[in-house]
Design a protein around this motif. Structure first.
Motif, PDB file in Angstrom:
ATOM      1  N   PHE A   1       1.939 -56.551  24.769  1.00 31.52           N
ATOM      2  CA  PHE A   1       0.806 -55.677  24.444  1.00 31.52           C
ATOM      3  C   PHE A   1       0.181 -56.069  23.102  1.00 31.52           C
ATOM      4  CE2 PHE A   1      -1.421 -51.768  23.530  1.00 31.52           C
ATOM      5  CZ  PHE A   1      -1.795 -51.323  24.786  1.00 31.52           C
ATOM      6  N   PHE A   2       1.021 -56.481  22.157  1.00 29.76           N
ATOM      7  CA  PHE A   2       0.523 -56.830  20.824  1.00 29.76           C
ATOM      8  C   PHE A   2       0.212 -58.320  20.690  1.00 29.76           C
ATOM      9  CE2 PHE A   2       3.024 -52.958  20.286  1.00 29.76           C
ATOM     10  CZ  PHE A   2       2.059 -52.150  19.715  1.00 29.76           C
ATOM     11  N   VAL A   3       0.921 -59.143  21.459  1.00 27.21           N
ATOM     12  CA  VAL A   3       0.690 -60.598  21.369  1.00 27.21           C
ATOM     13  C   VAL A   3      -0.658 -60.969  22.010  1.00 27.21           C
ATOM     14  CG1 VAL A   3       1.543 -62.845  22.189  1.00 27.21           C
ATOM     15  CG2 VAL A   3       3.135 -61.201  21.208  1.00 27.21           C
ATOM     16  N   PHE A   4      -1.043 -60.221  23.054  1.00 24.19           N
ATOM     17  CA  PHE A   4      -2.331 -60.495  23.720  1.00 24.19           C
ATOM     18  C   PHE A   4      -3.253 -59.281  23.525  1.00 24.19           C
ATOM     19  CE2 PHE A   4       0.993 -62.675  26.219  1.00 24.19           C
ATOM     20  CZ  PHE A   4       0.633 -63.980  25.941  1.00 24.19           C
ATOM     21  N   PRO A   5      -3.766 -59.093  22.319  1.00 20.50           N
ATOM     22  CA  PRO A   5      -4.521 -57.862  22.031  1.00 20.50           C
ATOM     23  C   PRO A   5      -5.858 -57.769  22.756  1.00 20.50           C
ATOM     24  CG  PRO A   5      -4.615 -59.364  20.150  1.00 20.50           C
ATOM     25  CD  PRO A   5      -3.706 -59.993  21.153  1.00 20.50           C
ATOM     26  N   ASP A   6      -6.391 -58.906  23.212  1.00 22.94           N
ATOM     27  CA  ASP A   6      -7.707 -58.873  23.862  1.00 22.94           C
ATOM     28  C   ASP A   6      -7.616 -58.678  25.372  1.00 22.94           C
ATOM     29  OD1 ASP A   6      -8.858 -59.299  21.393  1.00 22.94           O
ATOM     30  OD2 ASP A   6      -8.736 -61.494  21.600  1.00 22.94           O
ATOM     31  N   ASP A   7      -6.414 -58.702  25.891  1.00 25.35           N
ATOM     32  CA  ASP A   7      -6.263 -58.623  27.346  1.00 25.35           C
ATOM     33  C   ASP A   7      -6.166 -57.170  27.807  1.00 25.35           C
ATOM     34  OD1 ASP A   7      -6.048 -61.298  26.930  1.00 25.35           O
ATOM     35  OD2 ASP A   7      -4.284 -61.577  28.193  1.00 25.35           O
ATOM     36  N   ALA A   8      -6.833 -56.889  28.921  1.00 23.43           N
ATOM     37  CA  ALA A   8      -6.654 -55.575  29.555  1.00 23.43           C
ATOM     38  C   ALA A   8      -5.362 -55.640  30.364  1.00 23.43           C
ATOM     39  CB  ALA A   8      -7.830 -55.283  30.456  1.00 23.43           C
ATOM     40  N   ILE A   9      -4.635 -54.549  30.386  1.00 21.26           N
ATOM     41  CA  ILE A   9      -3.351 -54.541  31.079  1.00 21.26           C
ATOM     42  C   ILE A   9      -3.522 -53.935  32.470  1.00 21.26           C
ATOM     43  CG2 ILE A   9      -0.921 -53.836  30.901  1.00 21.26           C
ATOM     44  CD1 ILE A   9      -1.666 -55.222  28.361  1.00 21.26           C
TER      45      ILE A   9
ATOM     46  N   LEU B   1       2.440 -68.585  17.057  1.00 18.37           N
ATOM     47  CA  LEU B   1       3.583 -67.663  16.991  1.00 18.37           C
ATOM     48  C   LEU B   1       4.905 -68.418  16.963  1.00 18.37           C
ATOM     49  CD1 LEU B   1       2.628 -64.708  19.360  1.00 18.37           C
ATOM     50  CD2 LEU B   1       3.123 -64.591  16.932  1.00 18.37           C
TER      51      LEU B   1
ATOM     52  N   LEU C   1       1.640 -46.285  24.109  1.00 18.80           N
ATOM     53  CA  LEU C   1       0.553 -47.263  23.955  1.00 18.80           C
ATOM     54  C   LEU C   1      -0.777 -46.664  24.412  1.00 18.80           C
ATOM     55  CD1 LEU C   1       2.345 -50.461  25.276  1.00 18.80           C
ATOM     56  CD2 LEU C   1       1.889 -49.854  22.913  1.00 18.80           C
TER      57      LEU C   1
ATOM     58  N   ARG D   1      -6.604 -49.595  27.331  1.00 16.43           N
ATOM     59  CA  ARG D   1      -6.510 -51.010  27.716  1.00 16.43           C
ATOM     60  C   ARG D   1      -6.030 -51.207  29.155  1.00 16.43           C
ATOM     61  NH1 ARG D   1      -3.378 -54.442  23.457  1.00 16.43           N
ATOM     62  NH2 ARG D   1      -3.434 -55.938  25.158  1.00 16.43           N
ATOM     63  N   PHE D   2      -5.707 -50.115  29.826  1.00 20.59           N
ATOM     64  CA  PHE D   2      -5.180 -50.262  31.183  1.00 20.59           C
ATOM     65  C   PHE D   2      -6.307 -50.355  32.210  1.00 20.59           C
ATOM     66  CE2 PHE D   2      -1.423 -48.235  29.196  1.00 20.59           C
ATOM     67  CZ  PHE D   2      -0.521 -49.240  29.475  1.00 20.59           C
ATOM     68  N   ALA D   3      -6.160 -51.290  33.124  1.00 17.97           N
ATOM     69  CA  ALA D   3      -7.095 -51.413  34.249  1.00 17.97           C
ATOM     70  C   ALA D   3      -6.383 -50.815  35.462  1.00 17.97           C
ATOM     71  CB  ALA D   3      -7.435 -52.875  34.494  1.00 17.97           C
TER      72      ALA D   3
ATOM     73  N   GLN E   1     -13.762 -53.396  32.109  1.00 24.07           N
ATOM     74  CA  GLN E   1     -13.604 -54.597  31.286  1.00 24.07           C
ATOM     75  C   GLN E   1     -14.787 -55.549  31.408  1.00 24.07           C
ATOM     76  OE1 GLN E   1     -10.997 -53.228  32.984  1.00 24.07           O
ATOM     77  NE2 GLN E   1     -10.036 -52.514  31.109  1.00 24.07           N
TER      78      GLN E   1
ATOM     79  N   HIS F   1     -10.313 -60.763  30.187  1.00 23.71           N
ATOM     80  CA  HIS F   1      -8.943 -61.260  30.318  1.00 23.71           C
ATOM     81  C   HIS F   1      -8.011 -60.125  30.718  1.00 23.71           C
ATOM     82  CE1 HIS F   1     -10.409 -64.870  28.415  1.00 23.71           C
ATOM     83  NE2 HIS F   1     -10.983 -64.098  27.497  1.00 23.71           N
ATOM     84  N   PHE F   2      -7.156 -60.432  31.676  1.00 25.51           N
ATOM     85  CA  PHE F   2      -6.228 -59.415  32.177  1.00 25.51           C
ATOM     86  C   PHE F   2      -4.792 -59.915  32.069  1.00 25.51           C
ATOM     87  CE2 PHE F   2     -10.253 -58.462  34.031  1.00 25.51           C
ATOM     88  CZ  PHE F   2     -10.302 -57.078  34.042  1.00 25.51           C
ATOM     89  N   LEU F   3      -3.918 -58.961  31.893  1.00 25.20           N
ATOM     90  CA  LEU F   3      -2.495 -59.248  31.781  1.00 25.20           C
ATOM     91  C   LEU F   3      -1.786 -58.442  32.857  1.00 25.20           C
ATOM     92  CD1 LEU F   3      -0.431 -60.641  29.900  1.00 25.20           C
ATOM     93  CD2 LEU F   3      -0.358 -58.547  28.586  1.00 25.20           C
TER      94      LEU F   3
END
Lengths: 252, 232
Positions: free
Chosen positions: A133-141, B4, B52, B56-58, B148, B173-175
């Motif tokens: 969550f913090f390493v990829f701050p620009d990504d939507a989850i 990192l 959290l 940020r959640f999709a 997004q 960008h999505f995770l």
């Protein structure tokens, strides 16, 4: 033999186990390092694909906790091999010891380490999500598989612990094989290779290995999975026990 | 990510160097604190995850929402041309603008591909141009990515001229997290879950402009559409 109090096997095993657990606290420190390494590897080697949606480019990064699991499995194997080395087994001379108490205390120690490693691996999956969550701050989850249910965590910890125990027992057997004689340790992989080459090629061996791992890993009932894992681990550990049963105490 | 790793390696190297230089030995107590600290971190992380920010959640959509989105995608323009753009389920008004104007002629400048502009005459003469952007959900692999995806238009208004500007396209960008690997096979047996179908649905959009009854569009572009309340 002269003695003041009759030594009980279980008391000796218990004392040896408690002593080894305290003496090998560094093993837990290495588990912490391996846990963090697994998380770092999972974040680094995440799969990624992109699609174009008109003028907008979408990228989807997929993160799995498999690296955390397999790095910990490797740790369990290495630690179990180390447990059979001279430096580690010499600790047994602190107590009245024989090969039964030596192997039993090692078995309980391996079980303890496996449970700890399995729990760390399962909870590491949650820490991985938090760190991502913090390493990829620009990504939507993507709101799927983010929160692990308590049942999922418990089952994950149980299954991971079984993997650790199996890897530990294999490592322990390997260590005992090496200890039993360098010739045997050298001959075992050569025999396996020769068997593979003469008996129908490597594919058969691979298929055999896959059927053995599939026997455990593809099990869909938790109870059966635990039973199969414990049975296999017990069998492997029994072999290791038989290998060291006739050796002198100093050579265990 | 490489940065990192480099930072991690540098931190590790510095720690080893400092320990060697200062002659600090790692005691049992240090190891115990390390272990306790990590264990607490692991135990707290499931709860921390719930803290959290949810922005940020999709969200994942279900089959019914997907079906609604498909219908809305088809029907949006037609319903807008009937003067009721938000009458279809799944259509959202994502942005609104209000511009006061003086005069009786409005110029609409600019055309954005795949963005129909529909104009409606209001019944009143309030001197306000109301603009709204309607859109249907964009769905990729059952994930609602509408939030997004950046809005495709910006508006500016000056001297009775409304200019529609298409911003520079950006990426989104999505995770995504895979299910917990060791527990997956066993939990799937307990509670079978379907694999998310690979669906790609790009949401439709309409820019809906409401102008006062006494205002006319000056030199209307052929791409501009007008509400036909008498239509089907």
């Amino acid at each position: 033999m002269m003695y003041l109090a009759k030594p009980s096997l279980w008391r000796i095993v218990k004392a040896q186990y408690a002593f080894k657990l305290k003496a090998h606290i560094g093993v837990f420190a290495s588990l912490v390092a391996v846990n963090l390494l697994g998380i770092a590897l999972s974040l680094s080697f995440s799969s990624q694909f992109g699609i174009s949606m008109g003028q907008i480019w979408l990228s989807m990064r997929s993160i799995s906790n498999e690296a955390v699991l397999w790095v910990t499995v490797l740790w369990a194997f290495v630690v179990a091999v180390l447990l059979t080395t001279k430096d580690y087994s010499d600790l047994d001379f602190t107590f009245v010891s024989n090969c039964i108490s030596h192997n039993l205390s090692n078995a309980v120690l391996l079980i303890t380490w496996s449970i700890a490693a399995g729990t760390f691996a399962a909870l590491g999956a949650v820490l991985l999500r938090l760190v991502a969550f913090f390493v990829f701050p620009d990504d939507a989850i993507v709101a799927q598989n983010v929160f692990l249910a308590p049942l999922e965590l418990v089952v994950g910890a149980a299954v991971s612990s079984m993997y650790m125990l199996l890897a530990g027992c294999i490592g322990y057997l390997g260590g005992k094989l090496m200890q039993a004689g360098s010739l045997l340790a050298l001959l075992t992989p050569l025999f396996a290779l020769a068997f593979a080459m003469l008996g129908g090629g490597g594919e058969d061996v691979l298929r055999g290995v896959q059927s053995i791992t599939g026997f455990i890993m593809h099990e869909t009932s938790l109870l059966l999975f635990v039973a199969k894992s414990l049975g296999t681990a017990g069998l492997i550990f029994g072999l290791a026990f038989l290998l060291s049963h006739d050796t002198e105490v100093k050579r265990q | 990510m490489i940065v990192l790793w480099l930072l991690g390696l540098a931190w590790f190297g510095l720690t080893v160097y400092a320990v060697g230089k200062l002659g600090v030995s790692v005691t049992r107590q240090h190891l115990q604190w390390l272990l306790i600290g990590h264990l607490i971190t692991l135990l707290v992380s499931p709860f921390a995850l719930h803290l959290l920010p949810t922005e940020r959640f999709a969200p994942i959509v279900d089959a019914a929402t997907l079906s609604d989105a498909r219908v809305a995608n088809r029907e949006l323009l037609q319903s807008a041309l009937r003067g009721r753009p938000s009458s279809v389920t799944g259509v959202h008004r994502t942005r609104e603008w209000r511009f006061p104007m003086s005069g009786l002629a409005l110029t609409v400048i600019g055309a954005v591909p795949q963005l129909p502009v529909v104009i409606e005459h209001k019944t009143g003469r309030d001197g306000i141009v109301e603009v709204a952007l309607y859109r249907t959900p964009s769905i990729q692999d059952m994930v609602d990515i509408s939030r997004q995806i950046p809005l495709p238009v910006e508006l500016s208004f000056s001297v009775n001229a409304l200019t529609v500007v298409q911003p520079v396209a950006r990426g989104a960008h999505f995770l995504r997290f895979s299910p917990d690997a060791p527990a997956q096979a066993l939990l799937l047996a307990l509670e079978p879950q379907g694999v998310l179908p690979s669906v790609s649905l790009r949401g439709a959009q309409v820019l809906y402009i409401r102008i006062p009854a006494n205002v006319e569009i000056k030199d209307p572009d052929p791409s501009l559409l007008f509400v036909d309340r008498e239509g089907p």
